[in-house]
Design a protein around this motif. Structure first.
Motif, PDB file in Angstrom:
ATOM      1  N   UNK A  33       0.850  -1.183   0.000  1.00  0.00           N
ATOM      2  CA  UNK A  33       0.000   0.000   0.000  1.00  0.00           C
ATOM      3  C   UNK A  33       0.886   1.233   0.000  1.00  0.00           C
ATOM      4  N   UNK A  34       0.594   2.216  -0.878  1.00  0.00           N
ATOM      5  CA  UNK A  34       1.430   3.423  -0.940  1.00  0.00           C
ATOM      6  C   UNK A  34       1.231   4.300   0.296  1.00  0.00           C
ATOM      7  N   UNK A  35       2.314   5.004   0.639  1.00  0.00           N
ATOM      8  CA  UNK A  35       2.174   5.960   1.741  1.00  0.00           C
ATOM      9  C   UNK A  35       1.552   7.248   1.192  1.00  0.00           C
ATOM     10  N   UNK A  36       1.363   8.223   2.044  1.00  0.00           N
ATOM     11  CA  UNK A  36       0.650   9.442   1.638  1.00  0.00           C
ATOM     12  C   UNK A  36       1.374  10.172   0.514  1.00  0.00           C
ATOM     13  N   UNK A  37       2.693  10.287   0.624  1.00  0.00           N
ATOM     14  CA  UNK A  37       3.469  11.004  -0.399  1.00  0.00           C
ATOM     15  C   UNK A  37       3.375  10.299  -1.748  1.00  0.00           C
ATOM     16  N   UNK A  38       3.516   8.981  -1.744  1.00  0.00           N
ATOM     17  CA  UNK A  38       3.410   8.224  -2.989  1.00  0.00           C
ATOM     18  C   UNK A  38       2.016   8.378  -3.595  1.00  0.00           C
ATOM     19  N   UNK A  39       1.008   8.314  -2.751  1.00  0.00           N
ATOM     20  CA  UNK A  39      -0.368   8.439  -3.229  1.00  0.00           C
ATOM     21  C   UNK A  39      -0.604   9.793  -3.893  1.00  0.00           C
ATOM     22  N   UNK A  40      -0.100  10.855  -3.276  1.00  0.00           N
ATOM     23  CA  UNK A  40      -0.252  12.189  -3.863  1.00  0.00           C
ATOM     24  C   UNK A  40       0.518  12.299  -5.174  1.00  0.00           C
ATOM     25  N   UNK A  41       1.704  11.704  -5.237  1.00  0.00           N
ATOM     26  CA  UNK A  41       2.494  11.720  -6.465  1.00  0.00           C
ATOM     27  C   UNK A  41       1.771  10.979  -7.577  1.00  0.00           C
ATOM     28  N   UNK A  42       1.288   9.780  -7.288  1.00  0.00           N
ATOM     29  CA  UNK A  42       0.581   8.985  -8.298  1.00  0.00           C
ATOM     30  C   UNK A  42      -0.696   9.688  -8.757  1.00  0.00           C
ATOM     31  N   UNK A  43      -1.390  10.308  -7.832  1.00  0.00           N
ATOM     32  CA  UNK A  43      -2.609  11.036  -8.183  1.00  0.00           C
ATOM     33  C   UNK A  43      -2.287  12.214  -9.096  1.00  0.00           C
ATOM     34  N   UNK A  44      -1.206  12.920  -8.794  1.00  0.00           N
ATOM     35  CA  UNK A  44      -0.786  14.040  -9.630  1.00  0.00           C
ATOM     36  C   UNK A  44      -0.418  13.587 -11.037  1.00  0.00           C
ATOM     37  N   UNK A  45       0.290  12.471 -11.144  1.00  0.00           N
ATOM     38  CA  UNK A  45       0.672  11.941 -12.455  1.00  0.00           C
ATOM     39  C   UNK A  45      -0.573  11.582 -13.265  1.00  0.00           C
ATOM     40  N   UNK A  46      -1.532  10.919 -12.635  1.00  0.00           N
ATOM     41  CA  UNK A  46      -2.765  10.538 -13.331  1.00  0.00           C
ATOM     42  C   UNK A  46      -3.531  11.791 -13.760  1.00  0.00           C
ATOM     43  N   UNK A  47      -3.640  12.765 -12.882  1.00  0.00           N
ATOM     44  CA  UNK A  47      -4.350  14.004 -13.212  1.00  0.00           C
ATOM     45  C   UNK A  47      -3.688  14.701 -14.398  1.00  0.00           C
ATOM     46  N   UNK A  48      -2.367  14.795 -14.375  1.00  0.00           N
ATOM     47  CA  UNK A  48      -1.617  15.428 -15.456  1.00  0.00           C
ATOM     48  C   UNK A  48      -1.838  14.679 -16.773  1.00  0.00           C
ATOM     49  N   UNK A  49      -1.799  13.355 -16.737  1.00  0.00           N
ATOM     50  CA  UNK A  49      -2.014  12.554 -17.947  1.00  0.00           C
ATOM     51  C   UNK A  49      -3.423  12.755 -18.490  1.00  0.00           C
ATOM     52  N   UNK A  50      -4.403  12.830 -17.623  1.00  0.00           N
ATOM     53  CA  UNK A  50      -5.789  13.046 -18.060  1.00  0.00           C
ATOM     54  C   UNK A  50      -5.922  14.417 -18.727  1.00  0.00           C
ATOM     55  N   UNK A  51      -5.302  15.425 -18.168  1.00  0.00           N
ATOM     56  CA  UNK A  51      -5.359  16.765 -18.755  1.00  0.00           C
ATOM     57  C   UNK A  51      -4.709  16.770 -20.134  1.00  0.00           C
ATOM     58  N   UNK A  52      -3.539  16.158 -20.264  1.00  0.00           N
ATOM     59  CA  UNK A  52      -2.832  16.123 -21.553  1.00  0.00           C
ATOM     60  C   UNK A  52      -3.655  15.381 -22.601  1.00  0.00           C
TER      61      UNK A  52
END
Length: 73
Positions: A33-52
């Protein structure tokens, strides 16, 4: 009247369901299970990919719409 017994089929289904749930819990213990920092990083990457991808789809859609309006009177 004696106590009612469960049919063998129902009892077997209950045992299979319990065995399945034990297996699920066993597998969940193996999950990393990812920790909080990893979760925020992964969420940011997914959000950025969706926007692109959304921007690219908008560009293609606009281009196709423009081409069709030019081709069809």
């Amino acid at each position: 009247m004696g106590a009612l017994k469960k049919p063998a089929n129902t009892q077997r289904q209950t045992e299979k369901a319990a065995e399945y749930l034990r297996g699920v819990l066993s597998e969940l213990k193996k999950v990393h299970w990812p920790n909080r920092r990893q979760l925020l990083t992964y969420t940011g990457v997914v959000f950025f990919a969706v926007v692109i991808v959304s921007i690219l789809m908008w560009i293609v859609d606009s281009g196709l719409s423009l081409a069709l309006t030019k081709l069809l009177p």
